[in-house]
Design an enzyme around this catalytic site. Structure first.
Site, PDB file in Angstrom:
ATOM      1  N   SER A 127       0.798  -1.237   0.000  1.00 43.61           N
ATOM      2  CA  SER A 127       0.000   0.000   0.000  1.00 43.61           C
ATOM      3  C   SER A 127       0.826   1.280   0.000  1.00 43.61           C
ATOM      4  CB  SER A 127      -0.944   0.014   1.201  1.00 43.61           C
ATOM      5  OG  SER A 127      -0.227   0.134   2.407  1.00 43.61           O
ATOM      6  N   LYS A 178       0.603   4.587   6.762  1.00 45.11           N
ATOM      7  CA  LYS A 178       0.026   5.412   5.694  1.00 45.11           C
ATOM      8  C   LYS A 178       0.645   6.811   5.766  1.00 45.11           C
ATOM      9  CE  LYS A 178      -3.005   2.096   4.776  1.00 45.11           C
ATOM     10  NZ  LYS A 178      -2.817   1.210   3.603  1.00 45.11           N
TER      11      LYS A 178
END
Length: 290
Positions: free
Chosen positions: A88, A167
């Site tokens: 990701s 993230k």
């Protein structure tokens, strides 16, 4: 049979050796019937090895305990190592099946004195159950082994028993984030398109509207439309750099926090990649709003 003469205590005293009981001690008679005498140096030599062994064990225990305490302090208050589990955040951070996943170190001190800012790459604990749908605990079902794993995790020798994710912060408390594929602006914060050089265009080629070749600006959401969402105070909105392959804040809008992450759930700011050595280096914090 001639007899071996026994020592005369008076002779010892005349030679200045002092009290016999403080300098010598008797042993069992030898074969000739004589009783030899053993000096304090002899006694010390016979017990020295065991004393040295005890001293060595004591010093070793002190060193091990000191190292463990120092490790616990560092892991709890200064920094911690994590392994990147997925794709990701590529290509900023790499993690995939069959490859050597990046090992990173986070800084736990920064957010004790300041809040996360747009562009920071952070590790955080999943804030709601919607983030845990594909997570399984690394702990054993055996009570004893699970307890040992918990202890090891205090010192960084085992992963914590929580769903930690990594993230990039896109928006902070009070800011409004949204994206509409129809307007070709890509993700916007307070109505302004973002500058995102960390998004790897090669990974997004499947989307013909992914990027503007003349700039770093994405021209699509690289996923479904979302927003507008105003981030609550004390929260952040996070997204993956591999925008087309990241189950980030966009996919948790329906939960009670509207996909945002409380600052209290943030474990730290990603600072370094420490392994593999070919990728050794720092992790930047490009602010996409500037």
């Amino acid at each position: 049979m001639p007899q071996t003469p026994r020592p005369n205590p008076a002779d010892d005293e005349s030679r200045g050796l002092g009290d016999r009981s403080s300098s010598t001690e008797p042993e069992a008679p030898d074969a000739a019937g004589a009783t030899p005498w053993r000096t304090k140096a002899d006694v010390s030599a016979s017990g020295g090895s065991s004393s040295s062994a005890r001293s060595f064990l004591r010093e070793t225990a002190i060193i091990i305990i000191s190292v463990l305490v120092l490790t616990w302090v560092l892991q709890t208050f200064v920094g911690r190592q994590y392994v990147i589990p997925s794709e990701s955040m590529e290509n900023t951070l790499r993690g995939c099946a069959g490859c050597t996943n990046d090992r990173i170190v986070i800084d736990k001190l920064t957010y004790r004195f300041s809040d996360p800012e747009p562009g920071d790459v952070v590790v955080f604990k999943a804030p709601t159950r919607s983030w845990d749908s594909q997570w399984t605990s690394p702990r054993s079902k055996n009570t004893v082994i699970r307890g040992l794993q918990d202890v090891l995790s205090w010192f960084g020798f085992a992963p914590p028993d929580e769903n930690d994710l990594v993230k990039r912060v896109i928006a902070t408390g009070g800011q409004t984030v949204e994206c509409d594929n129809a307007d070709s602006k890509g993700v916007t914060v307070n109505g302004k398109p973002l500058d995102e050089p960390y998004i790897d265009r090669a990974l997004q080629q499947k989307d013909s509207f992914a990027t503007d070749p003349a700039s770093n600006r994405t021209t699509s959401c690289l996923g479904p439309n979302f927003g507008p969402i105003t981030v609550p105070k004390g929260h952040v909105w996070v997204m993956g750099d591999n925008r087309g392959n990241s189950a980030d804040s966009r996919f948790h809008i329906s939960d009670e926090l509207m996909g945002t992450v409380p600052i209290g759930n943030i474990r730290g700011k990603v600072r370094f990649i420490i392994y593999p050595f070919s990728r050794l280096g720092g992790v930047g914090s490009h602010n996409p709003q500037r």
